[in-house]
Enzyme design. Structure first.
Site, PDB file in Angstrom:
ATOM      1  N   ASP A 231      65.664  68.532  79.229  1.00 32.15           N
ATOM      2  CA  ASP A 231      66.587  67.754  80.295  1.00 32.15           C
ATOM      3  C   ASP A 231      66.410  66.196  79.931  1.00 32.15           C
ATOM      4  O   ASP A 231      65.929  66.018  78.851  1.00 32.15           O
ATOM      5  CB  ASP A 231      65.788  67.992  81.560  1.00 32.15           C
TER       6      ASP A 231
ATOM      7  N   ASN B 243      57.054  69.720  93.551  1.00 22.54           N
ATOM      8  CA  ASN B 243      57.634  70.590  94.559  1.00 22.54           C
ATOM      9  C   ASN B 243      58.107  71.806  93.731  1.00 22.54           C
ATOM     10  O   ASN B 243      58.929  72.730  94.326  1.00 22.54           O
ATOM     11  CB  ASN B 243      59.088  69.823  94.937  1.00 22.54           C
TER      12      ASN B 243
ATOM     13  N   HIS C 131      59.502  72.165  90.697  1.00 19.25           N
ATOM     14  CA  HIS C 131      60.979  72.079  89.664  1.00 19.25           C
ATOM     15  C   HIS C 131      60.356  72.607  88.451  1.00 19.25           C
ATOM     16  O   HIS C 131      59.253  72.205  87.990  1.00 19.25           O
ATOM     17  CB  HIS C 131      61.458  70.929  89.771  1.00 19.25           C
TER      18      HIS C 131
ATOM     19  N   GLU D  30      65.622  71.897  90.788  1.00 17.83           N
ATOM     20  CA  GLU D  30      64.752  71.380  91.895  1.00 17.83           C
ATOM     21  C   GLU D  30      65.244  72.387  93.142  1.00 17.83           C
ATOM     22  O   GLU D  30      65.919  73.402  92.921  1.00 17.83           O
ATOM     23  CB  GLU D  30      65.745  70.165  92.665  1.00 17.83           C
TER      24      GLU D  30
HETATM   25  C1  GLP Z   1      59.562  65.935  84.941  1.00 20.07           C
HETATM   26  C2  GLP Z   1      60.164  66.654  83.957  1.00 20.07           C
HETATM   27  C3  GLP Z   1      59.742  68.067  83.872  1.00 20.07           C
HETATM   28  C4  GLP Z   1      58.178  67.970  84.206  1.00 20.07           C
HETATM   29  C5  GLP Z   1      57.860  67.561  85.556  1.00 20.07           C
HETATM   30  C6  GLP Z   1      56.351  67.096  85.499  1.00 20.07           C
HETATM   31  O1  GLP Z   1      60.287  65.089  85.907  1.00 20.07           O
HETATM   32  N1  GLP Z   1      61.917  66.871  84.186  1.00 20.07           N
HETATM   33  O2  GLP Z   1      60.113  68.830  83.084  1.00 20.07           O
HETATM   34  O3  GLP Z   1      57.467  69.087  83.875  1.00 20.07           O
HETATM   35  O4  GLP Z   1      58.540  66.329  85.916  1.00 20.07           O
HETATM   36  O5  GLP Z   1      55.883  66.221  84.996  1.00 20.07           O
HETATM   37  P1  GLP Z   1      54.575  65.490  84.554  1.00 20.07           P
HETATM   38  O6  GLP Z   1      53.942  66.363  83.435  1.00 20.07           O
HETATM   39  O7  GLP Z   1      54.867  64.090  84.303  1.00 20.07           O
HETATM   40  O8  GLP Z   1      53.613  65.782  85.942  1.00 20.07           O
END
Ligand code: GLP
Length: 242
Positions: A67, A136, A138, A143
């Site tokens: 992403d 959440n 995702h 989402e």
């Molecule tokens: C982000 C990314 C995801 C990631 C998630 C958790 O916003 N788009 O790919 O896995 O949220 O992030 P973190 O590893 O910082 O908790």
């Protein structure tokens, strides 16, 4: 589903890096799906160290990131382009033309999504998709919703996601409102999925995702249907599993 729990973040990072390095060593032209966020940083560090020690080369690898934020300059320190340069791409021998990230600044975002899906299709199947999880549920930036989209698409970020990612920006207001994300159809098509989660704040969502009902309201729960899912958890993230 193969769930491995580690008593330290170091061991978890080592296990994650070993799985990815092992794939590249046995299959030098592997197609990787890569993730951003705080979770994979330590895994990337170890891959860089493996490369520096001559244990692996990324020359034949093709990589697709999950992403990218919409409307954030590529050079902005919080763009996923900058993140990947900082944590991995600038330090290894992966040719730039084989490292793909959606362009969140494309004039025509719809065309960019179609281009990204075409590139993934041309590369064949993603051999290993590295994934983190949002609070959440995702995955990528898919989402929770009544329905999920199969391919790459533009998504409105949930307020809780923008709040969670505010720690990387000055404030929640500075977090972009939209992103381009690979769809769940593409993610689930990967041969192997490597889900990595750490921290007590993720224990509830880990339980829901891995043992709860399979529902688009928790996109990560769809991973339960994948035939080759490997889950790496630290003991805190595993704390609420039965
Ligand atoms: C982000 C990314 C995801 C990631 C998630 C958790 O916003 N788009 O790919 O896995 O949220 O992030 P973190 O590893 O910082 O908790």
């Amino acid at each position: 589903m193969n769930i491995l729990t580690f008593d330290s973040g170091d061991k978890l990072n080592e296990a994650g890096a070993n799985i990815i390095a092992g794939l590249i060593q046995t299959q030098p032209t592997a197609v990787l799906g890569l993730a951003t966020g705080g979770t994979p940083v330590g895994i990337y560090e170890r891959l860089v160290s493996g490369f520096r020690r001559g244990l692996l080369s990324f020359r034949g690898v093709t990589a697709f990131n999950l992403d990218e934020y919409v409307g954030l300059d590529r050079q902005h320190p919080q763009s996923y382009y900058s993140y990947m340069q900082k944590h991995l791409f600038a330090h290894i021998d992966l040719p730039a033309e084989q490292a793909h990230i959606p362009d969140g600044n494309a004039a025509d975002l719809q065309a960019e999504c179609e281009r990204y899906d075409r590139l993934i299709a041309e590369a064949g199947q993603i051999d290993l998709q590295l994934l983190g999880i949002g609070h959440n549920g995702h995955i990528g930036f898919n989402e929770p919703a009544h329905a999920l989209i199969r391919g790459t698409h533009v998504v409105d970020l949930a307020e809780e996601t923008r709040k969670a990612n505010a720690r990387f920006f000055g404030s929640a207001d500075e977090v972009p409102k939209q992103a381009i994300t690979m769809g769940v159809g593409t993610i689930l098509k990967a041969k192997t999925i490597l889900l990595v989660v750490r921290g007590a704040d993720k224990a509830d969502i880990v339980r829901r995702a891995l043992t709860g009902p399979i529902t688009t309201e928790c996109p990560a729960s769809l991973l339960q249907t994948h035939p080759h899912l490997v889950v790496l958890l630290d003991k805190d993230a595993a704390g609420r599993l039965p």
